[in-house]
Design an enzyme around this catalytic site. Structure first.
Site, short mmCIF file in Angstrom:
data_model
loop_
_atom_site.label_atom_id
_atom_site.label_comp_id
_atom_site.label_asym_id
_atom_site.label_seq_id
_atom_site.Cartn_x
_atom_site.Cartn_y
_atom_site.Cartn_z
N LYS A 1 19.58 51.05 -6.28
CA LYS A 1 20.77 50.77 -7.10
C LYS A 1 21.73 51.96 -7.09
CE LYS A 1 18.33 47.51 -10.01
NZ LYS A 1 17.39 47.32 -11.10
N GLN B 1 15.93 49.12 -16.78
CA GLN B 1 14.99 48.53 -15.82
C GLN B 1 13.78 47.95 -16.56
OE1 GLN B 1 15.53 48.34 -12.47
NE2 GLN B 1 13.60 47.29 -12.14
N ASP C 1 23.07 42.87 -16.68
CA ASP C 1 21.86 42.06 -16.39
C ASP C 1 22.00 40.64 -16.95
OD1 ASP C 1 19.76 43.01 -14.89
OD2 ASP C 1 18.95 44.23 -16.51
#
Ligand code: GUN
Length: 294
Positions: free
Chosen positions: A54, A98, A121
């Protein structure tokens, strides 16, 4: 018949290129540099690999990348404190914590603490609810990537029979909503579903997101079906190393499907590319700019 292989590497690279062009434009025209903050708690090796990827790809697209690594025994209060700082930071337009979080931390409370405008997200209840209501929302990246791969085969999904196997908040549920928005007819299957092979047999579009290696067999598929394999399973090899396999028995499926994504090189490639898209969209929305052209 041999299925067409849907090349996630190529499609993701093309998408990242379009994001980079738009990032350059908003920088030039509006002096805006989209920024993504990624929070990694603990040192799960798979998560470390994702987070590194990422970081690299965010910078390659011309965006700012902020990495925050916290020890596995960080307190809930300290983690929430970091999220609150990122919410306030004007250089940060996207926040990703995460998952999975180490045991002892309350995932739901952490997700709820993220500013929905920065929730790249798409996991905050505001965004999940907006998506379910058919309103514009930041949507989870893996489902977005799965739809883009499907559309590389079918320009329109209208009226197609889709089956989503798996009902997680990160993948299965949002994917169902995105498919509904595309006017597909959606069956949601899961571990308690009866006659899964029979359900899969009717589907023009098969999405496997269960995390069970090669669970979907070739002879379950309708001939010509498009198969999007969202599973990433690490299984041991004889030499002590591991290899990655999806949730679909790939070699069997190749003989029956019309098109299929490989693992690796399919959906996985798309997730980070869509994260960049979401960060760019969030940055433009927060700055009051029109939607970017990706
Ligand atoms: N872990 C695996 N995939 C994801 C993802 O898309 N987002 C987050 N936050 N964690 C993940």
């Amino acid at each position: 018949m041999t299925a067409r292989i849907i090349d996630g590497k190529v499609i993701a690279a093309e998408l990242r290129g379009r994001v980079a062009d738009e990032v350059a434009r908003v920088k030039r025209e509006h002096n805006l540099v989209p920024g993504l903050a990624v929070v990694l708690v603990g040192n799960d090796p798979a998560s470390e690999v994702y987070v590194r990827s990422k970081h690299t790809q965010t910078q390659a697209a011309g965006m700012a990348s902020f990495e925050h690594k916290l020890p596995a025994d960080v307190s809930q209060a300290d983690l929430l404190g970091l999220v609150a700082r990122l919410n306030r930071d004007p250089a940060v337009h996207g926040i990703l914590v995460q998952l999975p979080l180490p045991k002892g931390l309350n995932t739901e409370a952490v997700i709820n603490a993220i500013d929905p405008a920065k929730d790249v997200d798409g996991l905050h209840p505001n965004n999940a609810g907006r998506l379910a209501g058919g309103f514009e929302a930041l949507s989870p990246c893996t489902p977005l990537g799965s739809i883009i791969l499907t559309k590389s085969v079918h320009a329109s999904l209208e009226g197609m029979n889709a089956i989503v196997i798996g009902r997680s908040n990160l993948v299965g549920r949002p994917l169902v909503q995105l498919l509904l928005n595309e006017n597909a007819t959606v069956t949601i299957a899961h571990s308690r579903s009866r006659d899964l092979p029979g359900l899969v047999k009717r589907a023009d579009l098969v999405y496997a997101a269960v995390g069970k290696p090669e669970m979907v067999r070739g002879d379950w598929l309708k001939p010509g079906a498009t198969v999007i394999d969202i599973g990433i399973n690490r299984i041991p090899k004889d030499d002590g190393k591991t290899r990655l396999v999806g949730d679909v028995a790939y070699q069997e499926a190749l003989d029956v499907a019309g098109a299929i994504t490989p693992v690796p090189g399919g959906v996985g490639q798309m997730t980070v590319a869509c994260l960049l898209v979401n960060t760019l969209r969030a940055a433009c929305a927060i700055a009051g700019l029109p939607k970017p052209a990706v």
